[in-house]
Design a protein around this motif. Sequence first.
Motif, PDB file in Angstrom:
ATOM      1  N   ASP A 323       0.764  -1.318  -0.156  1.00 26.71           N
ATOM      2  CA  ASP A 323      -0.140  -0.476  -0.380  1.00 26.71           C
ATOM      3  C   ASP A 323       0.576   1.377   0.091  1.00 26.71           C
ATOM      4  O   ASP A 323       0.539   2.428  -0.573  1.00 26.71           O
ATOM      5  CB  ASP A 323      -1.029  -0.455   0.978  1.00 26.71           C
ATOM      6  CG  ASP A 323      -2.132  -0.967   0.950  1.00 26.71           C
ATOM      7  OD1 ASP A 323      -2.131  -1.419  -0.151  1.00 26.71           O
ATOM      8  OD2 ASP A 323      -2.262  -0.945   2.375  1.00 26.71           O
ATOM      9  N   TYR A 324       1.955   1.190   0.729  1.00 31.44           N
ATOM     10  CA  TYR A 324       3.059   2.261   1.493  1.00 31.44           C
ATOM     11  C   TYR A 324       3.391   2.663  -0.950  1.00 31.44           C
ATOM     12  O   TYR A 324       3.759   3.925  -0.750  1.00 31.44           O
ATOM     13  CB  TYR A 324       4.635   2.291   1.323  1.00 31.44           C
ATOM     14  CG  TYR A 324       4.636   3.045   1.240  1.00 31.44           C
ATOM     15  CD1 TYR A 324       5.083   4.542   2.423  1.00 31.44           C
ATOM     16  CD2 TYR A 324       6.462   2.842   0.911  1.00 31.44           C
ATOM     17  CE1 TYR A 324       6.090   5.552   2.593  1.00 31.44           C
ATOM     18  CE2 TYR A 324       6.926   4.426   0.691  1.00 31.44           C
ATOM     19  CZ  TYR A 324       7.239   4.948   1.693  1.00 31.44           C
ATOM     20  OH  TYR A 324       7.940   6.036   1.200  1.00 31.44           O
ATOM     21  N   LEU A 325       3.734   1.692  -1.369  1.00 33.19           N
ATOM     22  CA  LEU A 325       4.229   1.847  -2.635  1.00 33.19           C
ATOM     23  C   LEU A 325       2.637   1.998  -3.539  1.00 33.19           C
ATOM     24  O   LEU A 325       2.523   2.473  -5.266  1.00 33.19           O
ATOM     25  CB  LEU A 325       4.954   0.746  -3.508  1.00 33.19           C
ATOM     26  CG  LEU A 325       6.777   0.900  -2.550  1.00 33.19           C
ATOM     27  CD1 LEU A 325       6.947  -0.718  -3.081  1.00 33.19           C
ATOM     28  CD2 LEU A 325       7.018   1.585  -2.547  1.00 33.19           C
ATOM     29  N   GLY A 326       1.416   2.261  -3.649  1.00 41.28           N
ATOM     30  CA  GLY A 326       0.437   1.986  -4.365  1.00 41.28           C
ATOM     31  C   GLY A 326      -0.379   1.485  -4.907  1.00 41.28           C
ATOM     32  O   GLY A 326      -1.154   1.453  -5.330  1.00 41.28           O
ATOM     33  N   GLY A 327      -0.324  -0.151  -4.008  1.00 36.63           N
ATOM     34  CA  GLY A 327      -1.168  -0.734  -3.582  1.00 36.63           C
ATOM     35  C   GLY A 327      -1.122  -1.795  -4.671  1.00 36.63           C
ATOM     36  O   GLY A 327       0.065  -1.630  -5.826  1.00 36.63           O
ATOM     37  N   VAL A 328      -1.314  -3.120  -4.895  1.00 33.21           N
ATOM     38  CA  VAL A 328      -1.842  -4.440  -6.284  1.00 33.21           C
ATOM     39  C   VAL A 328      -1.699  -3.621  -7.140  1.00 33.21           C
ATOM     40  O   VAL A 328      -3.004  -2.840  -7.673  1.00 33.21           O
ATOM     41  CB  VAL A 328      -1.841  -5.563  -5.262  1.00 33.21           C
ATOM     42  CG1 VAL A 328      -1.647  -6.706  -6.593  1.00 33.21           C
ATOM     43  CG2 VAL A 328      -2.045  -5.929  -4.153  1.00 33.21           C
TER      44      VAL A 328
END
Length: 452
Positions: A323-328
């Motif tokens: 989630d920190y990197l934008g999610g799946v």
Amino acid sequence: MARRTFSIGGVHPSDAKISRDCKIEALPIAPTVYIAVAQHIGAPANPVVVPGDKVKAGDVIAEPGAFMSAYIHSSVSGTVKSIGPRQDLSGNIQTVVEIEVEGDEWKEGIDLSDTLVTDIPEDPKAIIEKVKLGGVVGLGGATFPTHVKLSLPPGKKCEMLIINGCECEPYLTSDFRTLLEKGEQVVVGTALLMQALGVDKATIAIEDNKPEAIEHISGIVSSFKAKGGKYQGIEVLPLMKKYPEGGEKQLIDAVMHRQVPSGCLPIDVGAVVDNVCTALAVYEAVQKNKPLVENSVTVTGECFPKQANLMVRVGTPLKYIIDYLGGVPEDAAKVISGGPMMGKAVANLDAATLKGTGGLLFLTREQTKRMPESSCIRCGKCSEACPMGLEPFLLRRLYKAGDMDALEANAAQDCIMCGCCLYSCPAGIPLLDIVSQARGQVMGIMRARAKK
């Protein structure tokens, strides 16, 4: 550049090092962490905290459960909320210590400064004890308790320490970034390991697809040699890129030209192998009194929009990282913990990182497709590719026949589950799955026999 490598088998998958330029970034601390007490080969550690206890980052929360075990430390400061079962990334149930984070207070005596400490303690036993108290385990994949590896069996002598900087698994780049960003600490950690082992030679082996790391570490080693002492015996060795060069036995072959016999350990041929991140962890444990509570994790994949190498506190939920990197990504069909050759499919994104978590790889449905299986054409490509000199096509036939004695006689137990056989098979036969099952059953029989 040298074209030296191991002598048996191997394959050449695409590097796919698409995160190689991403510097290691500290991931913000999650609100809650879940720290497993089984993070290493051997017996799980025994919790020494109870719900309601206040802990600081670096406090011991579980003590070794046997000789082959390791200390577990809190990676955060806060309150222990529970100790109990929780699913790991494979969906298996593990005992975890749940800690609710409150600030970021560290245990007294831990040096978090960037000041480099290069003086090497004289007492090998004192080094090994600090490594043990720091909960250091192998970070190349096996998570073998490092203090056990340094405690040589009676009658065994180490002739060479090999520091594994190959990172031959596609996609992963956290070792590479560690060499570039923490190279001095890795070299000091190498000297500490040499002192602990009583050995005067060490080789830092790096594959030649990482020329920046080879040049950088070579420069550091040259400057450190002027300090004398243990640093004099350290060399950097470029190796030809070939998978799975990072395997212990393959690396020993490449560096020392020695074969580790079936059923034997690296020390039986005079070698000890440690990963570059393990050397860094040893440096921090011995020189900084900092236990192993965080590690670098590559988050990558062509379908993943934001490549990253993150410094992650142990016990961080995978979902929090993602989630920190934008999610799946919408087109991601599978998440792998590790690399594509030897990594494990993640069944549960609520699972938390372990000390040995080195990567999260996102693959599309197209990338996860296997070719339709057809009949074996006896081409022998699987045998040519096997770095252990096994005959996967034969092991498959013996397993289907249920011949456990023949499987053991043909060394199914020596399989390192590298996936070279599956990668090279033109018939799409799931050789890795079959041989892995055979290996597990044969090793179970061998363990049962040894207990009698």
